[in-house]
Design a protein around this motif. Structure first.
Motif, mmCIF file in Angstrom:
data_model
loop_
_atom_site.group_PDB
_atom_site.id
_atom_site.type_symbol
_atom_site.label_atom_id
_atom_site.label_comp_id
_atom_site.label_asym_id
_atom_site.label_seq_id
_atom_site.Cartn_x
_atom_site.Cartn_y
_atom_site.Cartn_z
ATOM 1 N N LEU A 36 0.827 -1.207 0.000
ATOM 2 C CA LEU A 36 0.000 0.000 0.000
ATOM 3 C C LEU A 36 0.860 1.256 0.000
ATOM 4 N N ASP A 37 0.392 2.257 -0.723
ATOM 5 C CA ASP A 37 1.061 3.553 -0.721
ATOM 6 C C ASP A 37 0.825 4.216 0.631
ATOM 7 N N GLU A 38 1.894 4.707 1.225
ATOM 8 C CA GLU A 38 1.769 5.410 2.500
ATOM 9 C C GLU A 38 1.384 6.856 2.241
ATOM 10 N N ASN A 39 0.453 7.327 3.047
ATOM 11 C CA ASN A 39 0.092 8.738 3.036
ATOM 12 C C ASN A 39 0.655 9.350 4.310
ATOM 13 N N SER A 40 0.491 10.632 4.474
ATOM 14 C CA SER A 40 0.923 11.247 5.723
ATOM 15 C C SER A 40 -0.055 10.862 6.830
ATOM 16 N N MET A 41 0.394 10.940 8.079
ATOM 17 C CA MET A 41 -0.491 10.691 9.194
ATOM 18 C C MET A 41 -1.655 11.682 9.158
ATOM 19 N N TYR A 42 -1.347 12.906 8.748
ATOM 20 C CA TYR A 42 -2.395 13.937 8.667
ATOM 21 C C TYR A 42 -3.473 13.538 7.652
ATOM 22 N N CYS A 43 -3.073 12.974 6.532
ATOM 23 C CA CYS A 43 -4.039 12.516 5.523
ATOM 24 C C CYS A 43 -4.980 11.479 6.129
ATOM 25 N N ASN A 44 -4.422 10.500 6.843
ATOM 26 C CA ASN A 44 -5.267 9.472 7.454
ATOM 27 C C ASN A 44 -6.164 10.064 8.545
ATOM 28 N N LEU A 45 -5.661 11.048 9.271
ATOM 29 C CA LEU A 45 -6.474 11.721 10.282
ATOM 30 C C LEU A 45 -7.646 12.445 9.621
ATOM 31 N N VAL A 46 -7.407 13.150 8.530
ATOM 32 C CA VAL A 46 -8.472 13.860 7.817
ATOM 33 C C VAL A 46 -9.483 12.862 7.241
ATOM 34 N N GLN A 47 -8.998 11.769 6.669
ATOM 35 C CA GLN A 47 -9.912 10.751 6.154
ATOM 36 C C GLN A 47 -10.823 10.250 7.272
ATOM 37 N N ALA A 48 -10.238 9.924 8.420
ATOM 38 C CA ALA A 48 -11.004 9.382 9.543
ATOM 39 C C ALA A 48 -11.995 10.409 10.097
ATOM 40 N N ASP A 49 -11.663 11.656 9.990
ATOM 41 C CA ASP A 49 -12.524 12.713 10.526
ATOM 42 C C ASP A 49 -13.556 13.189 9.501
ATOM 43 N N HIS A 50 -13.116 13.601 8.324
ATOM 44 C CA HIS A 50 -14.000 14.207 7.326
ATOM 45 C C HIS A 50 -14.784 13.203 6.496
ATOM 46 N N PHE A 51 -14.239 11.994 6.306
ATOM 47 C CA PHE A 51 -14.873 11.002 5.441
ATOM 48 C C PHE A 51 -15.304 9.765 6.233
ATOM 49 N N ARG A 52 -15.560 9.926 7.518
ATOM 50 C CA ARG A 52 -15.863 8.791 8.400
ATOM 51 C C ARG A 52 -17.075 7.991 7.948
ATOM 52 N N ASP A 53 -18.033 8.651 7.280
ATOM 53 C CA ASP A 53 -19.245 7.950 6.856
ATOM 54 C C ASP A 53 -18.993 6.964 5.720
ATOM 55 N N THR A 54 -17.861 7.115 5.035
ATOM 56 C CA THR A 54 -17.532 6.210 3.922
ATOM 57 C C THR A 54 -16.181 5.511 4.153
ATOM 58 N N CYS A 55 -15.786 5.422 5.418
ATOM 59 C CA CYS A 55 -14.581 4.694 5.805
ATOM 60 C C CYS A 55 -14.960 3.687 6.887
ATOM 61 N N VAL A 56 -14.134 2.661 7.051
ATOM 62 C CA VAL A 56 -14.388 1.617 8.044
ATOM 63 C C VAL A 56 -13.105 1.321 8.805
ATOM 64 N N VAL A 57 -13.242 1.173 10.109
ATOM 65 C CA VAL A 57 -12.171 0.669 10.957
ATOM 66 C C VAL A 57 -12.654 -0.660 11.529
ATOM 67 N N ALA A 58 -11.747 -1.635 11.557
ATOM 68 C CA ALA A 58 -12.013 -2.907 12.231
ATOM 69 C C ALA A 58 -11.056 -2.983 13.404
ATOM 70 N N GLU A 59 -11.586 -3.373 14.554
ATOM 71 C CA GLU A 59 -10.708 -3.496 15.711
ATOM 72 C C GLU A 59 -10.988 -4.792 16.461
ATOM 73 N N ILE A 60 -9.927 -5.306 17.047
ATOM 74 C CA ILE A 60 -10.005 -6.474 17.918
ATOM 75 C C ILE A 60 -9.323 -6.077 19.217
#
Length: 177
Positions: A36-60
């Motif tokens: 996978l291409d790495e993005n900046s941590m800030y990019c992933n933070l913005v994705q998780a915040d601004h696009f949360r309705d179309t993103c998924v996190v799985a946790e165990i």
């Protein structure tokens, strides 16, 4: 049966919308999931915040073990999946397909008629995931070169093929009699 011969139960991943506090864990997960291409941590933070309705996190057990970033393509009824990441500890659970299914079943994605993603020809894991997902939902999968190595990436990245999967029509809600 002896107590020590019992096999441990495989935990069921919890699927949810991300939030900004997940940004660093998502970034670490993506970094660990080559190629996978790495993005900046800030990019992933913005994705998780601004696009949360179309993103998924799985946790165990509170650990982020899966991630899908996506968005609805502006002015189109199409869901674009940018990245799918599954940690080594969660491989073999069918987690990628479960996350994709979870995502298309959300109300925010109900109007999407197609799922789109881009994949390089040599990424066997991604091809396997999206072909399996298409079979699972009964959708047709097509692909064609989209972002080309020489035209779009100045020769620095392999051509990305646009994969399109037809999504099933949402099941209308039944009215109570």
């Amino acid at each position: 049966m002896p107590k020590d011969s019992v096999t441990p139960r495989t935990p069921t991943p919890r699927l949810r919308k991300p939030d900004a506090t997940d940004g660093a864990a998502i970034w670490e997960l993506v970094k660990a999931c080559k190629p996978l291409d790495e993005n900046s941590m800030y990019c992933n933070l913005v994705q998780a915040d601004h696009f949360r309705d179309t993103c998924v996190v799985a946790e165990i057990d509170g650990e982020v073990v899966g991630w899908i970033s996506g968005h609805i393509i502006p002015e189109r009824d199409e869901l674009f999946v940018w990245q799918v990441a599954v940690s080594d500890t969660a491989r073999g659970l069918g987690l990628g397909r479960k996350m994709l299914t979870h995502l298309i079943e959300r109300e925010n994605c109900a109007d999407a008629t197609h799922l789109k993603t881009t994949i390089t020809k040599d990424n066997d894991a991604s091809w396997g995931l999206f072909r399996s997902f298409a079979r699972h939902i009964g959708g047709d999968l097509t692909d064609e070169p989209h972002f080309e190595k020489e035209v779009h990436f100045e020769g620095r990245h392999d051509t990305e093929h646009m994969v399109t999967i037809e999504l099933p029509a949402p099941v209308p809600l039944r009215r109570a009699a």
